[in-house]
Design a protein around this motif. Structure first.
Motif, PDB file in Angstrom:
ATOM      1  N   ASP A 101       1.157   2.297  -8.059  1.00  0.00           N
ATOM      2  CA  ASP A 101       1.254   3.358  -8.980  1.00  0.00           C
ATOM      3  C   ASP A 101       0.044   4.128  -9.224  1.00  0.00           C
ATOM      4  OD1 ASP A 101       3.956   2.928  -9.209  1.00  0.00           O
ATOM      5  OD2 ASP A 101       4.141   2.242 -11.253  1.00  0.00           O
ATOM      6  N   GLU A 102      -0.823   3.321  -9.521  1.00  0.00           N
ATOM      7  CA  GLU A 102      -2.403   3.629  -9.643  1.00  0.00           C
ATOM      8  C   GLU A 102      -2.798   4.465  -8.470  1.00  0.00           C
ATOM      9  OE1 GLU A 102      -4.239   3.871 -12.740  1.00  0.00           O
ATOM     10  OE2 GLU A 102      -2.344   3.220 -13.353  1.00  0.00           O
ATOM     11  N   LEU A 103      -2.577   3.940  -7.368  1.00  0.00           N
ATOM     12  CA  LEU A 103      -3.067   4.549  -6.119  1.00  0.00           C
ATOM     13  C   LEU A 103      -2.337   5.955  -6.057  1.00  0.00           C
ATOM     14  CD1 LEU A 103      -4.452   4.552  -3.271  1.00  0.00           C
ATOM     15  CD2 LEU A 103      -2.287   3.198  -2.469  1.00  0.00           C
ATOM     16  N   GLU A 104      -1.169   5.992  -6.215  1.00  0.00           N
ATOM     17  CA  GLU A 104      -0.484   7.400  -6.080  1.00  0.00           C
ATOM     18  C   GLU A 104      -0.940   8.657  -7.098  1.00  0.00           C
ATOM     19  OE1 GLU A 104       3.991   8.229  -5.962  1.00  0.00           O
ATOM     20  OE2 GLU A 104       3.575   8.722  -7.883  1.00  0.00           O
ATOM     21  N   LYS A 105      -1.621   8.141  -8.263  1.00  0.00           N
ATOM     22  CA  LYS A 105      -2.203   8.872  -9.252  1.00  0.00           C
ATOM     23  C   LYS A 105      -3.566   9.357  -8.703  1.00  0.00           C
ATOM     24  CE  LYS A 105      -0.160   6.865 -13.165  1.00  0.00           C
ATOM     25  NZ  LYS A 105      -0.194   6.004 -14.432  1.00  0.00           N
ATOM     26  N   HIS A 106      -4.383   8.510  -8.024  1.00  0.00           N
ATOM     27  CA  HIS A 106      -5.545   8.586  -7.331  1.00  0.00           C
ATOM     28  C   HIS A 106      -5.342   9.362  -6.439  1.00  0.00           C
ATOM     29  CE1 HIS A 106      -9.604   7.903  -6.091  1.00  0.00           C
ATOM     30  NE2 HIS A 106      -9.085   7.538  -4.916  1.00  0.00           N
ATOM     31  N   ILE A 107      -4.421   9.446  -5.495  1.00  0.00           N
ATOM     32  CA  ILE A 107      -4.253  10.259  -4.312  1.00  0.00           C
ATOM     33  C   ILE A 107      -3.897  11.520  -4.887  1.00  0.00           C
ATOM     34  CG2 ILE A 107      -3.220  10.754  -2.188  1.00  0.00           C
ATOM     35  CD1 ILE A 107      -3.009   7.655  -1.893  1.00  0.00           C
ATOM     36  N   GLN A 108      -2.924  11.690  -5.868  1.00  0.00           N
ATOM     37  CA  GLN A 108      -2.366  12.869  -6.235  1.00  0.00           C
ATOM     38  C   GLN A 108      -3.582  14.016  -7.041  1.00  0.00           C
ATOM     39  OE1 GLN A 108       0.871  11.921  -8.722  1.00  0.00           O
ATOM     40  NE2 GLN A 108       2.480  12.020  -6.852  1.00  0.00           N
ATOM     41  N   SER A 109      -4.567  13.246  -7.513  1.00  0.00           N
ATOM     42  CA  SER A 109      -5.764  13.867  -8.143  1.00  0.00           C
ATOM     43  C   SER A 109      -6.299  14.819  -7.210  1.00  0.00           C
ATOM     44  CB  SER A 109      -6.637  12.652  -8.892  1.00  0.00           C
ATOM     45  OG  SER A 109      -7.328  12.138  -8.159  1.00  0.00           O
ATOM     46  N   LYS A 110      -6.331  14.489  -5.866  1.00  0.00           N
ATOM     47  CA  LYS A 110      -6.968  15.207  -4.895  1.00  0.00           C
ATOM     48  C   LYS A 110      -6.169  16.416  -4.290  1.00  0.00           C
ATOM     49  CE  LYS A 110      -9.706  10.966  -3.626  1.00  0.00           C
ATOM     50  NZ  LYS A 110     -10.943  11.690  -4.097  1.00  0.00           N
ATOM     51  N   ASP A 111      -4.789  16.564  -4.863  1.00  0.00           N
ATOM     52  CA  ASP A 111      -3.843  17.540  -4.134  1.00  0.00           C
ATOM     53  C   ASP A 111      -4.154  18.854  -4.736  1.00  0.00           C
ATOM     54  OD1 ASP A 111      -2.742  15.325  -2.833  1.00  0.00           O
ATOM     55  OD2 ASP A 111      -0.906  15.421  -4.052  1.00  0.00           O
ATOM     56  N   THR A 112      -4.332  19.745  -3.574  1.00  0.00           N
ATOM     57  CA  THR A 112      -4.441  21.208  -3.900  1.00  0.00           C
ATOM     58  C   THR A 112      -3.474  21.654  -4.647  1.00  0.00           C
ATOM     59  OG1 THR A 112      -6.123  21.144  -2.273  1.00  0.00           O
ATOM     60  CG2 THR A 112      -5.672  23.256  -3.181  1.00  0.00           C
ATOM     61  N   TYR A 113      -2.321  21.777  -3.910  1.00  0.00           N
ATOM     62  CA  TYR A 113      -0.958  22.232  -4.180  1.00  0.00           C
ATOM     63  C   TYR A 113       0.158  21.475  -4.914  1.00  0.00           C
ATOM     64  CZ  TYR A 113      -2.806  26.004  -0.948  1.00  0.00           C
ATOM     65  OH  TYR A 113      -3.714  26.640  -0.497  1.00  0.00           O
ATOM     66  N   GLY A 114      -0.231  21.200  -6.258  1.00  0.00           N
ATOM     67  CA  GLY A 114       0.525  20.213  -6.884  1.00  0.00           C
ATOM     68  C   GLY A 114       0.750  18.777  -6.571  1.00  0.00           C
ATOM     69  N   TYR A 115       1.407  18.074  -7.033  1.00  0.00           N
ATOM     70  CA  TYR A 115       1.847  16.706  -6.780  1.00  0.00           C
ATOM     71  C   TYR A 115       2.507  16.505  -5.508  1.00  0.00           C
ATOM     72  CZ  TYR A 115      -0.592  16.278 -11.336  1.00  0.00           C
ATOM     73  OH  TYR A 115      -1.563  16.339 -12.580  1.00  0.00           O
ATOM     74  N   THR A 116       2.105  16.617  -4.510  1.00  0.00           N
ATOM     75  CA  THR A 116       2.530  16.612  -3.215  1.00  0.00           C
ATOM     76  C   THR A 116       2.440  15.063  -2.434  1.00  0.00           C
ATOM     77  OG1 THR A 116       0.960  17.445  -1.737  1.00  0.00           O
ATOM     78  CG2 THR A 116       2.839  18.987  -2.546  1.00  0.00           C
ATOM     79  N   SER A 117       1.614  14.268  -2.830  1.00  0.00           N
ATOM     80  CA  SER A 117       1.562  13.147  -2.126  1.00  0.00           C
ATOM     81  C   SER A 117       2.123  12.191  -3.051  1.00  0.00           C
ATOM     82  CB  SER A 117      -0.272  12.752  -2.384  1.00  0.00           C
ATOM     83  OG  SER A 117      -0.910  13.661  -1.417  1.00  0.00           O
ATOM     84  N   LEU A 118       2.826  10.983  -2.131  1.00  0.00           N
ATOM     85  CA  LEU A 118       3.528  10.039  -2.822  1.00  0.00           C
ATOM     86  C   LEU A 118       3.200   8.811  -2.271  1.00  0.00           C
ATOM     87  CD1 LEU A 118       7.024  12.125  -2.973  1.00  0.00           C
ATOM     88  CD2 LEU A 118       5.488  11.655  -4.720  1.00  0.00           C
ATOM     89  N   THR A 119       3.719   7.649  -2.948  1.00  0.00           N
ATOM     90  CA  THR A 119       3.546   6.539  -2.489  1.00  0.00           C
ATOM     91  C   THR A 119       4.966   5.960  -2.672  1.00  0.00           C
ATOM     92  OG1 THR A 119       2.969   5.321  -4.417  1.00  0.00           O
ATOM     93  CG2 THR A 119       1.229   5.702  -3.063  1.00  0.00           C
ATOM     94  N   ASN A 120       5.436   4.706  -1.679  1.00  0.00           N
ATOM     95  CA  ASN A 120       6.609   4.369  -1.645  1.00  0.00           C
ATOM     96  C   ASN A 120       6.504   2.838  -1.338  1.00  0.00           C
ATOM     97  OD1 ASN A 120       9.514   4.258  -1.714  1.00  0.00           O
ATOM     98  ND2 ASN A 120       9.234   3.623   0.652  1.00  0.00           N
ATOM     99  N   LEU A 121       6.818   1.830  -2.264  1.00  0.00           N
ATOM    100  CA  LEU A 121       7.007   0.411  -1.934  1.00  0.00           C
ATOM    101  C   LEU A 121       8.323   0.352  -1.122  1.00  0.00           C
ATOM    102  CD1 LEU A 121       6.215  -0.601  -5.802  1.00  0.00           C
ATOM    103  CD2 LEU A 121       4.566  -0.960  -3.710  1.00  0.00           C
TER     104      LEU A 121
END
Length: 241
Positions: free
Chosen positions: A76-96
Protein backbone atom coordinates in the motif's frame (compact mmCIF):
# COMPACT_ATOMS: atom_id res chain seq x y z
CA UNK A 1 -0.88 -12.82 -30.26
CA UNK A 2 -2.77 -14.54 -27.47
CA UNK A 3 -0.55 -14.44 -24.43
CA UNK A 4 -1.00 -11.05 -22.76
CA UNK A 5 -1.79 -12.78 -19.47
CA UNK A 6 1.31 -15.00 -19.61
CA UNK A 7 4.21 -12.58 -19.16
CA UNK A 8 4.52 -11.81 -22.90
CA UNK A 9 5.88 -15.28 -23.72
CA UNK A 10 4.83 -15.18 -27.39
CA UNK A 11 5.98 -11.62 -28.08
CA UNK A 12 9.29 -12.23 -26.30
CA UNK A 13 9.94 -15.13 -28.65
CA UNK A 14 8.76 -13.15 -31.70
CA UNK A 15 10.96 -10.16 -30.81
CA UNK A 16 14.00 -12.39 -30.26
CA UNK A 17 13.57 -14.06 -33.65
CA UNK A 18 12.81 -10.93 -35.71
CA UNK A 19 14.91 -8.31 -33.93
CA UNK A 20 17.01 -6.50 -36.59
CA UNK A 21 15.52 -8.74 -39.30
CA UNK A 22 12.37 -6.73 -40.06
CA UNK A 23 11.60 -3.00 -39.90
CA UNK A 24 7.82 -2.50 -39.93
CA UNK A 25 6.37 0.94 -40.55
CA UNK A 26 3.48 0.17 -38.25
CA UNK A 27 2.32 -2.31 -35.60
CA UNK A 28 -1.36 -2.49 -34.60
CA UNK A 29 -2.87 -4.35 -31.66
CA UNK A 30 -6.62 -4.91 -31.96
CA UNK A 31 -7.56 -5.02 -28.29
CA UNK A 32 -10.93 -3.41 -27.38
CA UNK A 33 -10.78 0.39 -27.55
CA UNK A 34 -14.27 1.10 -28.97
CA UNK A 35 -12.34 1.98 -32.16
CA UNK A 36 -10.50 4.86 -30.49
CA UNK A 37 -6.86 5.08 -31.57
CA UNK A 38 -4.32 4.97 -28.75
CA UNK A 39 -0.65 5.80 -29.15
CA UNK A 40 0.32 5.42 -25.49
CA UNK A 41 0.40 2.46 -23.13
CA UNK A 42 0.73 2.21 -19.38
CA UNK A 43 3.76 0.30 -18.13
CA UNK A 44 3.75 -2.95 -16.17
CA UNK A 45 6.02 -4.73 -13.72
CA UNK A 46 5.80 -8.03 -11.86
CA UNK A 47 7.92 -8.59 -8.76
CA UNK A 48 8.39 -11.44 -6.30
CA UNK A 49 9.68 -10.27 -2.93
CA UNK A 50 10.49 -12.26 0.22
CA UNK A 51 10.82 -10.47 3.56
CA UNK A 52 11.47 -11.35 7.17
CA UNK A 53 10.05 -9.83 10.35
CA UNK A 54 9.93 -11.02 13.97
CA UNK A 55 7.93 -13.97 15.26
CA UNK A 56 6.29 -14.53 18.65
CA UNK A 57 3.38 -16.24 20.33
CA UNK A 58 0.06 -14.84 19.09
CA UNK A 59 -0.93 -13.91 22.67
CA UNK A 60 1.82 -11.26 22.56
CA UNK A 61 1.56 -10.32 18.88
CA UNK A 62 1.42 -6.59 19.65
CA UNK A 63 5.06 -6.82 20.76
CA UNK A 64 6.22 -8.26 17.43
CA UNK A 65 5.63 -7.89 13.72
CA UNK A 66 3.39 -10.12 11.58
CA UNK A 67 5.12 -10.65 8.24
CA UNK A 68 1.90 -11.17 6.28
CA UNK A 69 -0.09 -8.18 7.51
CA UNK A 70 2.99 -5.95 7.35
CA UNK A 71 3.56 -6.96 3.75
CA UNK A 72 0.10 -5.65 2.88
CA UNK A 73 1.08 -2.32 4.44
CA UNK A 74 4.30 -2.32 2.44
CA UNK A 75 2.55 -2.70 -0.93
CA UNK A 76 0.00 0.00 0.00
CA UNK A 77 2.83 2.39 0.85
CA UNK A 78 4.60 1.51 -2.40
CA UNK A 79 1.47 2.43 -4.38
CA UNK A 80 1.24 5.82 -2.64
CA UNK A 81 4.91 6.44 -3.33
CA UNK A 82 4.64 5.66 -7.05
CA UNK A 83 1.41 7.63 -7.40
CA UNK A 84 3.16 10.69 -5.96
CA UNK A 85 5.19 10.76 -9.19
CA UNK A 86 2.18 10.49 -11.53
CA UNK A 87 1.66 13.53 -13.74
CA UNK A 88 -1.89 12.82 -14.89
CA UNK A 89 -3.75 11.80 -11.75
CA UNK A 90 -3.35 8.58 -9.81
CA UNK A 91 -2.84 6.21 -12.73
CA UNK A 92 -0.20 3.95 -11.16
CA UNK A 93 -1.52 0.97 -9.23
CA UNK A 94 -0.19 -2.02 -7.31
CA UNK A 95 -1.87 -5.40 -7.08
CA UNK A 96 -1.18 -8.17 -4.58
CA UNK A 97 -1.44 -11.28 -6.70
CA UNK A 98 -0.10 -14.17 -4.63
CA UNK A 99 0.98 -14.76 -1.02
CA UNK A 100 2.73 -17.35 1.10
CA UNK A 101 3.50 -16.82 4.77
CA UNK A 102 5.18 -19.10 7.29
CA UNK A 103 7.23 -19.42 10.46
CA UNK A 104 10.88 -20.26 10.02
CA UNK A 105 12.48 -21.67 13.15
CA UNK A 106 15.96 -23.21 13.26
CA UNK A 107 15.96 -23.50 9.45
CA UNK A 108 12.66 -25.37 9.52
CA UNK A 109 9.37 -24.13 8.07
CA UNK A 110 6.31 -24.64 10.23
CA UNK A 111 2.73 -23.37 10.27
CA UNK A 112 0.91 -22.81 13.57
CA UNK A 113 -2.18 -20.71 14.18
CA UNK A 114 -0.87 -19.53 17.57
CA UNK A 115 2.43 -18.18 16.26
CA UNK A 116 2.99 -14.86 14.49
CA UNK A 117 4.54 -15.60 11.05
CA UNK A 118 7.99 -14.17 10.61
CA UNK A 119 8.42 -14.63 6.85
CA UNK A 120 6.29 -13.81 3.84
CA UNK A 121 6.70 -14.09 0.09
CA UNK A 122 4.45 -12.26 -2.35
CA UNK A 123 4.15 -11.71 -6.04
CA UNK A 124 2.75 -8.30 -6.83
CA UNK A 125 2.34 -6.28 -9.99
CA UNK A 126 2.55 -2.57 -10.75
CA UNK A 127 0.69 -0.70 -13.47
CA UNK A 128 3.02 2.20 -14.15
CA UNK A 129 1.77 5.65 -15.07
CA UNK A 130 5.24 7.19 -14.88
CA UNK A 131 8.86 6.29 -15.49
CA UNK A 132 9.49 4.50 -12.22
CA UNK A 133 12.59 2.35 -12.62
CA UNK A 134 13.77 -0.85 -10.99
CA UNK A 135 16.46 1.21 -9.28
CA UNK A 136 13.72 3.46 -7.85
CA UNK A 137 11.95 0.37 -6.52
CA UNK A 138 15.14 -0.97 -4.94
CA UNK A 139 15.75 2.39 -3.23
CA UNK A 140 12.19 2.42 -1.87
CA UNK A 141 12.52 -1.14 -0.57
CA UNK A 142 15.83 -0.48 1.15
CA UNK A 143 14.57 2.73 2.78
CA UNK A 144 11.38 1.00 3.88
CA UNK A 145 13.34 -1.93 5.30
CA UNK A 146 15.56 0.35 7.36
CA UNK A 147 12.61 2.36 8.66
CA UNK A 148 10.54 -0.70 9.63
CA UNK A 149 13.44 -2.84 10.83
CA UNK A 150 12.80 -5.67 8.40
CA UNK A 151 15.10 -7.88 6.38
CA UNK A 152 14.84 -8.37 2.62
CA UNK A 153 15.73 -11.97 1.83
CA UNK A 154 15.05 -12.14 -1.89
CA UNK A 155 13.68 -9.99 -4.71
CA UNK A 156 13.05 -11.12 -8.30
CA UNK A 157 11.77 -8.98 -11.15
CA UNK A 158 9.79 -11.10 -13.60
CA UNK A 159 8.89 -8.35 -16.09
CA UNK A 160 9.38 -4.59 -16.18
CA UNK A 161 8.25 -2.29 -18.97
CA UNK A 162 7.87 1.44 -18.52
CA UNK A 163 5.06 3.39 -20.25
CA UNK A 164 5.23 3.77 -24.02
CA UNK A 165 4.27 7.34 -24.86
CA UNK A 166 4.06 8.48 -28.51
CA UNK A 167 2.29 11.85 -28.39
CA UNK A 168 3.68 12.83 -31.80
CA UNK A 169 1.56 10.11 -33.44
CA UNK A 170 -1.76 11.57 -32.27
CA UNK A 171 -1.97 14.17 -35.03
CA UNK A 172 -0.58 11.75 -37.62
CA UNK A 173 -3.39 9.22 -37.09
CA UNK A 174 -6.25 11.51 -36.02
CA UNK A 175 -7.58 11.68 -39.60
CA UNK A 176 -8.55 8.00 -39.41
CA UNK A 177 -10.70 8.24 -36.30
CA UNK A 178 -10.94 9.51 -32.75
CA UNK A 179 -7.54 9.55 -31.06
CA UNK A 180 -7.09 9.28 -27.31
CA UNK A 181 -4.93 12.03 -25.83
CA UNK A 182 -3.37 9.87 -23.16
CA UNK A 183 -2.42 6.23 -22.80
CA UNK A 184 -4.59 3.21 -22.13
CA UNK A 185 -5.08 1.86 -18.65
CA UNK A 186 -3.70 -1.46 -19.84
CA UNK A 187 -0.38 -2.63 -21.13
CA UNK A 188 0.29 -4.41 -24.36
CA UNK A 189 2.69 -6.82 -26.02
CA UNK A 190 3.22 -4.09 -28.58
CA UNK A 191 5.55 -2.39 -26.13
CA UNK A 192 8.04 -5.18 -26.78
CA UNK A 193 7.63 -4.77 -30.51
CA UNK A 194 8.44 -1.08 -30.19
CA UNK A 195 11.49 -1.73 -28.03
CA UNK A 196 13.03 -4.50 -30.12
CA UNK A 197 11.64 -3.99 -33.64
CA UNK A 198 10.54 -0.34 -33.95
CA UNK A 199 7.93 1.42 -36.07
CA UNK A 200 4.76 3.29 -35.08
CA UNK A 201 2.69 1.36 -32.53
CA UNK A 202 -1.09 1.77 -32.27
CA UNK A 203 -3.86 0.21 -30.25
CA UNK A 204 -7.26 0.19 -31.94
CA UNK A 205 -9.95 -2.46 -31.86
CA UNK A 206 -13.68 -3.15 -31.61
CA UNK A 207 -15.76 -3.27 -28.45
CA UNK A 208 -15.52 -1.36 -25.17
CA UNK A 209 -12.75 -2.22 -22.72
CA UNK A 210 -15.39 -2.50 -19.98
CA UNK A 211 -16.54 -5.77 -21.55
CA UNK A 212 -13.10 -7.34 -21.40
CA UNK A 213 -12.46 -10.06 -18.80
CA UNK A 214 -16.17 -10.42 -18.06
CA UNK A 215 -18.33 -13.54 -17.96
CA UNK A 216 -20.52 -12.15 -20.74
CA UNK A 217 -17.69 -10.75 -22.82
CA UNK A 218 -18.78 -10.01 -26.39
CA UNK A 219 -18.22 -7.56 -29.25
CA UNK A 220 -20.99 -5.96 -31.32
CA UNK A 221 -20.83 -6.73 -35.05
CA UNK A 222 -21.23 -3.01 -35.87
CA UNK A 223 -18.17 -2.26 -33.75
CA UNK A 224 -16.15 -4.92 -35.57
CA UNK A 225 -17.10 -3.43 -38.94
CA UNK A 226 -16.22 0.08 -37.80
CA UNK A 227 -12.84 -1.02 -36.46
CA UNK A 228 -12.16 -2.96 -39.65
CA UNK A 229 -12.80 0.17 -41.74
CA UNK A 230 -10.48 2.30 -39.58
CA UNK A 231 -7.66 -0.23 -39.68
CA UNK A 232 -7.99 -0.79 -43.43
CA UNK A 233 -7.69 2.96 -44.10
CA UNK A 234 -4.56 3.16 -41.97
CA UNK A 235 -2.96 0.11 -43.62
CA UNK A 236 -3.70 1.33 -47.16
CA UNK A 237 -2.04 4.68 -46.47
CA UNK A 238 0.97 3.07 -44.79
CA UNK A 239 1.40 0.68 -47.73
CA UNK A 240 1.48 3.61 -50.16
CA UNK A 241 4.05 5.62 -48.22
Amino acid sequence: YADEEYSFLGMKSFSKIYNKKISPKLCIVTEPTDTKIYTGFRGVASISLEIQWVSAHSARKHLWINAISSYVDFVDELEKHIQSKDTYGYTSLTNLAWIEGWIEKESKIIWQDNIVPNKAKWTFSIRLGNYFTQEDLNDFIQNYAQEKWIKIDNIQTKIWYNPLLQEWLLEKYSKYGETEEWYTFGYSDIQLAKEFIGGDCLLVGPGPFSKAHQNDEYVEIDSIQKAKAVIEKILLDVENL
